[in-house]
Design a protein around this motif. Structure first.
Motif, PDB file in Angstrom:
ATOM      1  N   CYS A  83       1.748   3.987  -2.759  1.00 42.34           N
ATOM      2  CA  CYS A  83       0.850   5.098  -3.108  1.00 42.34           C
ATOM      3  C   CYS A  83       0.245   5.817  -1.904  1.00 42.34           C
ATOM      4  O   CYS A  83      -0.038   7.008  -1.975  1.00 42.34           O
ATOM      5  N   HIS A  84      -0.035   5.071  -0.826  1.00 40.90           N
ATOM      6  CA  HIS A  84      -0.717   5.682   0.323  1.00 40.90           C
ATOM      7  C   HIS A  84       0.258   5.905   1.481  1.00 40.90           C
ATOM      8  O   HIS A  84       1.037   5.019   1.813  1.00 40.90           O
ATOM      9  N   GLY A 115     -10.489   4.648  -8.723  1.00 36.15           N
ATOM     10  CA  GLY A 115      -9.273   4.998  -9.447  1.00 36.15           C
ATOM     11  C   GLY A 115      -8.073   4.150  -9.056  1.00 36.15           C
ATOM     12  O   GLY A 115      -6.983   4.328  -9.583  1.00 36.15           O
ATOM     13  N   MET A 116      -8.279   3.217  -8.117  1.00 27.43           N
ATOM     14  CA  MET A 116      -7.145   2.409  -7.627  1.00 27.43           C
ATOM     15  C   MET A 116      -7.050   1.099  -8.403  1.00 27.43           C
ATOM     16  O   MET A 116      -8.054   0.442  -8.618  1.00 27.43           O
ATOM     17  N   GLU A 131      -8.395   6.033   7.882  1.00 26.87           N
ATOM     18  CA  GLU A 131      -9.372   5.439   6.969  1.00 26.87           C
ATOM     19  C   GLU A 131     -10.325   4.460   7.667  1.00 26.87           C
ATOM     20  O   GLU A 131     -11.525   4.435   7.390  1.00 26.87           O
ATOM     21  N   ASN A 164      -7.878  10.547  -9.066  1.00 23.37           N
ATOM     22  CA  ASN A 164      -7.922  11.036  -7.689  1.00 23.37           C
ATOM     23  C   ASN A 164      -6.646  10.609  -6.994  1.00 23.37           C
ATOM     24  O   ASN A 164      -6.184   9.490  -7.189  1.00 23.37           O
ATOM     25  N   ARG A 188     -14.332   4.972   7.182  1.00 28.83           N
ATOM     26  CA  ARG A 188     -15.187   4.049   6.430  1.00 28.83           C
ATOM     27  C   ARG A 188     -15.668   2.876   7.265  1.00 28.83           C
ATOM     28  O   ARG A 188     -16.626   2.215   6.898  1.00 28.83           O
ATOM     29  N   CYS A 198       0.813  -1.221   0.000  1.00 22.39           N
ATOM     30  CA  CYS A 198       0.000   0.000   0.000  1.00 22.39           C
ATOM     31  C   CYS A 198       0.842   1.264   0.000  1.00 22.39           C
ATOM     32  O   CYS A 198       0.443   2.284  -0.566  1.00 22.39           O
TER      33      CYS A 198
HETATM   34  C1  HEC Z   1      -0.862   2.146  -7.376  1.00 20.25           C
HETATM   35  C2  HEC Z   1      -1.278   3.023  -6.321  1.00 20.25           C
HETATM   36  C3  HEC Z   1      -2.090   2.427  -5.176  1.00 20.25           C
HETATM   37  C4  HEC Z   1      -1.736   1.388  -4.353  1.00 20.25           C
HETATM   38  C5  HEC Z   1      -0.454   0.590  -4.370  1.00 20.25           C
HETATM   39  C6  HEC Z   1      -2.806   1.240  -3.396  1.00 20.25           C
HETATM   40  N1  HEC Z   1      -3.786   2.165  -3.641  1.00 20.25           N
HETATM   41 FE1  HEC Z   1      -5.461   2.445  -2.549  1.00 20.25          FE
HETATM   42  N2  HEC Z   1      -6.027   3.963  -3.759  1.00 20.25           N
HETATM   43  C7  HEC Z   1      -5.297   4.438  -4.828  1.00 20.25           C
HETATM   44  C8  HEC Z   1      -6.005   5.526  -5.452  1.00 20.25           C
HETATM   45  C9  HEC Z   1      -5.556   6.326  -6.652  1.00 20.25           C
HETATM   46  C10 HEC Z   1      -7.200   5.718  -4.703  1.00 20.25           C
HETATM   47  C11 HEC Z   1      -8.291   6.759  -4.927  1.00 20.25           C
HETATM   48  C12 HEC Z   1      -9.366   6.120  -5.723  1.00 20.25           C
HETATM   49  C13 HEC Z   1     -10.512   7.040  -6.056  1.00 20.25           C
HETATM   50  O1  HEC Z   1     -10.812   7.948  -5.268  1.00 20.25           O
HETATM   51  O2  HEC Z   1     -11.104   6.812  -7.109  1.00 20.25           O
HETATM   52  C14 HEC Z   1      -7.183   4.692  -3.655  1.00 20.25           C
HETATM   53  C15 HEC Z   1      -8.181   4.523  -2.727  1.00 20.25           C
HETATM   54  C16 HEC Z   1      -8.133   3.658  -1.660  1.00 20.25           C
HETATM   55  C17 HEC Z   1      -9.139   3.523  -0.644  1.00 20.25           C
HETATM   56  C18 HEC Z   1     -10.451   4.285  -0.589  1.00 20.25           C
HETATM   57  C19 HEC Z   1     -10.226   5.628  -0.015  1.00 20.25           C
HETATM   58  C20 HEC Z   1     -11.514   6.363   0.192  1.00 20.25           C
HETATM   59  O3  HEC Z   1     -12.081   6.257   1.297  1.00 20.25           O
HETATM   60  O4  HEC Z   1     -11.961   7.050  -0.725  1.00 20.25           O
HETATM   61  C21 HEC Z   1      -8.697   2.596   0.244  1.00 20.25           C
HETATM   62  C22 HEC Z   1      -9.400   2.111   1.506  1.00 20.25           C
HETATM   63  C23 HEC Z   1      -7.428   2.128  -0.233  1.00 20.25           C
HETATM   64  N3  HEC Z   1      -7.112   2.787  -1.387  1.00 20.25           N
HETATM   65  C24 HEC Z   1      -6.695   1.162   0.403  1.00 20.25           C
HETATM   66  C25 HEC Z   1      -5.511   0.641  -0.102  1.00 20.25           C
HETATM   67  C26 HEC Z   1      -4.788  -0.425   0.543  1.00 20.25           C
HETATM   68  C27 HEC Z   1      -5.171  -1.087   1.861  1.00 20.25           C
HETATM   69  C28 HEC Z   1      -3.717  -0.686  -0.239  1.00 20.25           C
HETATM   70  C29 HEC Z   1      -2.685  -1.768  -0.036  1.00 20.25           C
HETATM   71  C30 HEC Z   1      -3.187  -3.122  -0.126  1.00 20.25           C
HETATM   72  C31 HEC Z   1      -3.760   0.227  -1.373  1.00 20.25           C
HETATM   73  N4  HEC Z   1      -4.875   1.016  -1.248  1.00 20.25           N
HETATM   74  C32 HEC Z   1      -2.805   0.290  -2.381  1.00 20.25           C
HETATM   75  C33 HEC Z   1      -4.069   3.958  -5.274  1.00 20.25           C
HETATM   76  C34 HEC Z   1      -3.382   2.911  -4.711  1.00 20.25           C
END
Ligand code: HEC
Length: 257
Positions: free
Chosen positions: A53-54, A148-149, A113, A105, A117, A50
């Motif tokens: 990106c986060h 978008g993820m 988070e 986004n 949520r 995660c």
């Molecule tokens: C390649 C980049 C990337 C990785 C790696 C990634 N994410 Fe994301 N994630 C995003 C993006 C971009 C968004 C925003 C999506 C949107 O708003 O459309 C998002 C959104 C989210 C959200 C929703 C947020 C919200 O409340 O709007 C969660 C929960 C989340 N990610 C959890 C995770 C977790 C847990 C991991 C690891 C397993 C992870 N992400 C790995 C890019 C990534």
């Protein structure tokens, strides 16, 4: 008295409302902040999958290490990439501006988070990506339409193919288990097939996601562990103090009676 009771009920009820909001099916998970092994595995998954990106910028690596019973030096060695130090916050190098351009986004900070949520929502979300060629990353999500993820856990899970519409899936969940209460038809008419196999079985994958969300619940409220511990001491103290106070009261009133 009646008024008082009504006020009490009104005051307490909203607390039970779910922070996640929205309708639709969510799979339930029980957060267990005392399961250190689970939290440690969750942190490892979070850092590896995660934090590309986060960020979790309100949490420090070191605090997590100590709370979860890990040696900060080992965390520095194995869980921190680049030149970050264990005493620093769990930030990332990607800028929000760039990320917004790449993903539509920007990926939000995930420290809070699980409070925003709710754990059930995240637990369901991470297991509900399905193939959708019309989307930029080739995936959509049953609980987050047009997300978008990308599905970063696909190597573990495989790619889920949905056999029904987005709305049906959001309503019934991706597994489609059980019987539809309205039509009495088995829900597997609306279920997901995993195409190609991921590295893990569905049960193993659920466990990885469980540990991950457990960790996210911890970073949302790291002092909850402290308050549980302190709470125990406070209760023990109160019980002991009760006996002291009771003995004292008896002593004072002896002369009066
Ligand atoms: C390649 C980049 C990337 C990785 C790696 C990634 N994410 Fe994301 N994630 C995003 C993006 C971009 C968004 C925003 C999506 C949107 O708003 O459309 C998002 C959104 C989210 C959200 C929703 C947020 C919200 O409340 O709007 C969660 C929960 C989340 N990610 C959890 C995770 C977790 C847990 C991991 C690891 C397993 C992870 N992400 C790995 C890019 C990534």
């Amino acid at each position: 008295m009646k008024k008082f009771l009504i006020t009490l009920v009104m005051a307490v009820l909203p607390l039970t409302a779910n922070a996640a909001g929205g309708s639709g099916h969510l799979d339930h998970m029980d957060v267990d902040l005392h399961n250190q092994a689970s939290l440690q595995r969750g942190m490892k998954t979070f850092v590896n999958y995660c934090m590309g990106c986060h960020s979790a910028q309100y949490q420090r690596f070191e605090r997590a290490a100590i709370d979860l019973g890990m040696d900060p030096e080992l965390v520095q060695e194995h869980l921190i990439f680049g030149d970050q130090k264990v005493g620093e916050q769990m930030t990332i190098a990607m800028s929000a501006g760039d990320a917004g351009k790449w993903f539509g986004n920007p990926p939000p900070d995930l420290t809070l988070e699980a409070r925003l949520r709710g754990p059930d929502w995240i637990y369901t979300y991470l297991r509900s990506f399905y193939a959708d060629d019309s989307r930029p990353w080739g995936v959509n999500n049953a609980v987050f339409k047009d997300v978008g993820m990308p599905n970063v856990l696909a190597p573990l899970q495989g790619v889920q193919i949905a056999t029904c519409s987005h709305e049906e899936m959001a309503l019934h969940g991706m597994r489609g288990e059980g019987v539809d209460p309205l039509t009495n038809l088995p829900l597997n008419s609306c279920s997901s097939i995993v195409k190609g196999t991921g590295e893990l079985s569905p049960e193993e994958f659920d466990k990885v996601v469980y540990d991950l969300v457990n960790f996210m619940a911890y970073i949302g409220e790291p002092s909850k562990l402290d308050s549980h511990r302190i709470g125990t001491y406070v209760l023990i103290f109160l019980v002991l103090f009760f006996f002291v106070a009771f003995a004292l009261k008896k002593e004072y009133w002896r002369d009066v009676h």
